[in-house]
Design an enzyme around this catalytic site. Structure first.
Site, short mmCIF file in Angstrom:
data_model
loop_
_atom_site.label_atom_id
_atom_site.label_comp_id
_atom_site.label_asym_id
_atom_site.label_seq_id
_atom_site.Cartn_x
_atom_site.Cartn_y
_atom_site.Cartn_z
N SER A 104 10.12 2.67 -12.59
CA SER A 104 9.40 1.55 -11.99
C SER A 104 8.15 1.20 -12.80
O SER A 104 7.78 0.03 -12.91
CB SER A 104 9.04 1.86 -10.53
OG SER A 104 8.32 3.07 -10.47
N ASP B 175 12.37 4.09 -22.00
CA ASP B 175 12.37 3.29 -20.77
C ASP B 175 12.00 1.84 -21.06
O ASP B 175 12.67 0.90 -20.64
CB ASP B 175 11.38 3.87 -19.75
CG ASP B 175 11.65 5.34 -19.47
OD1 ASP B 175 12.73 5.82 -19.85
OD2 ASP B 175 10.77 6.00 -18.89
C1 GLA Z 1 10.45 9.72 -19.02
C2 GLA Z 1 9.78 9.09 -20.24
C3 GLA Z 1 10.81 8.78 -21.33
C4 GLA Z 1 11.69 9.99 -21.64
C5 GLA Z 1 12.21 10.62 -20.34
C6 GLA Z 1 12.94 11.91 -20.59
O1 GLA Z 1 11.30 8.79 -18.41
O2 GLA Z 1 9.12 7.90 -19.88
O3 GLA Z 1 10.15 8.31 -22.48
O4 GLA Z 1 11.00 10.91 -22.42
O5 GLA Z 1 11.18 10.86 -19.41
O6 GLA Z 1 14.11 11.70 -21.32
#
Ligand code: GLA
Length: 377
Positions: free
Chosen positions: A123, A168
């Site tokens: 989010s 993300d």
């Molecule tokens: C979170 C972080 C990502 C990634 C994941 C684990 O979502 O924001 O950048 O490192 O954890 O894969």
């Protein structure tokens, strides 16, 4: 009411008239490739149905007036960007700062979201990407998904103090409709991967929330950097499984196991993308199970709730594979399930998890959707 309508309705009630622009940034789920992005490695996420919506109108001054449905109103001045404690608005402010601030135009807007907060479905990256699109739109700037992802990651790293990788933000900005993406986090190349028609992605929210995730995350990141430094490579992406074996006598046991997770997870992710591409969902499922075990035993970022829901899911008919997804310590698992068995699968996971824990989990079945975009202008 859906989140899109809620944002538009809130906009009209608060600011009067219709919004000029309505935009959307989806959440994401990662199918495989966990804690590899900040090691220059490989990930295989997709954007999901749940999204954040922003209804907005340009202002002719440098004020940003934001309301988040259910979370109140925050105003800030682009000429006086200072960190504050209002969590959700800080993401928008951080993005304004990361975009350079001075060429940006103010806007007023309402935000509504159906991405569960803190569940590991990103989010926060969604609000950041939505904010880059909002500022670019009102300021007449070209919006490029990869640049937006980098800017948002900078906001998250430097304004919010969370040392996340790029996964993300990049998938939320740049996902292709109907496809997951194999991302090379060193080059940011994205290869679309089609999911076979006879399987569904089921997201299982354990209804437990992450605790201490930021310090644990930072700790994992530091271990990885230490291991790469000791091995004399720029990032763990540059090590093979054979190289890892040689590290065992040089680094401590915890660092060794964490390194083994990252290096093996990179190999699994590349293999999993190829398996999915040729429709070998059984192999993909096996790799998901191996990924979960590695995250649980070697990287130590799972939790009792995640292990339980993965266990329950894996034992059910039609489940090809299941694993925790996202940073870990709580939040969601993801399962690949034969399409025809999805309704029974969901009912059984919910009943069995509820029985054991007394907690009510949520399940979301999602197609891969397109990355952020403007839905009305
Ligand atoms: C979170 C972080 C990502 C990634 C994941 C684990 O979502 O924001 O950048 O490192 O954890 O894969």
């Amino acid at each position: 009411m859906n989140a899109r309508d809620a944002a538009i309705e809130d906009f009209s009630a608060r600011y009067g008239g219709d919004p000029e622009t309505v935009l959307r940034a989806p959440g994401r789920v990662n199918l495989i490739g966990e804690h590899t992005d900040y090691n220059d490695g490989f990930v295989l996420p997709m954007a999901i149905d749940q999204a954040i919506w922003v209804a907005l109108r340009k202002r002719d001054d440098r004020l940003v007036r934001l309301s988040s449905v259910g979370n109140g109103q925050v105003d800030f001045d682009l000429d006086a960007l200072v960190p504050d404690t209002d969590d959700w608005a800080e993401y928008v402010k951080g993005v304004a700062w990361a975009m350079g601030g001075s060429d940006l135009v103010g806007w007023e807007g309402s935000i509504a979201s159906d991405i569960p907060i803190g569940a590991g479905l990103s989010s926060s990256a969604a609000i950041e990407i939505a904010a880059t699109l909002a500022f670019a739109t009102v300021s007449d700037q070209h919006w490029d998904p990869v640049t937006a992802a980098r800017t948002s990651q900078r906001a998250e790293n430097e304004w919010m103090g969370m040392p996340c990788g790029i996964m993300d933000q990049l998938i939320i900005a740049a996902a292709a409709e109907g496809r997951a993406s194999l991302i090379d986090c060193r080059t940011l190349d994205m290869t679309p991967v089609r999911l076979p028609d006879d399987v569904a992605v089921v997201i299982l929210d354990t209804a437990t929330r992450r605790q201490l995730v930021e310090s644990e995350y930072e700790d994992r990141r530091k271990s990885c950097e230490l291991a790469a430094g000791t091995a004399g490579v720029p990032a763990l992406r540059d090590l093979s499984i054979d190289d890892v074996a040689q590290l065992s006598s040089i680094v401590d046991e915890t660092t060794f196991r964490r390194t083994r997770h990252v290096v093996s997870e990179n190999a699994r992710t590349i293999e999993a993308a190829a398996a999915l591409d040729r429709g070998d969902t059984a192999r993909f499922g096996t790799l998901m199970a191996e990924s979960h075990r590695s995250l649980r035993d070697d990287f130590e970022v799972s939790s009792e709730a995640l292990d339980l829901i993965v266990d329950i899911a894996s034992g059910l008919e039609g489940c090809l594979g299941a694993r925790m997804t996202g940073a870990g310590f709580g939040g969601c698992a993801v399962a690949l399930v034969a399409e025809s068995t999805v309704p029974a699968f969901v009912d059984e996971v919910i009943a069995s998890y509820e029985d054991t824990t007394g907690l009510t989990p949520s399940a979301y079945v999602s197609m891969p959707v397109a990355g952020a975009g403007i839905s009305r202008q």
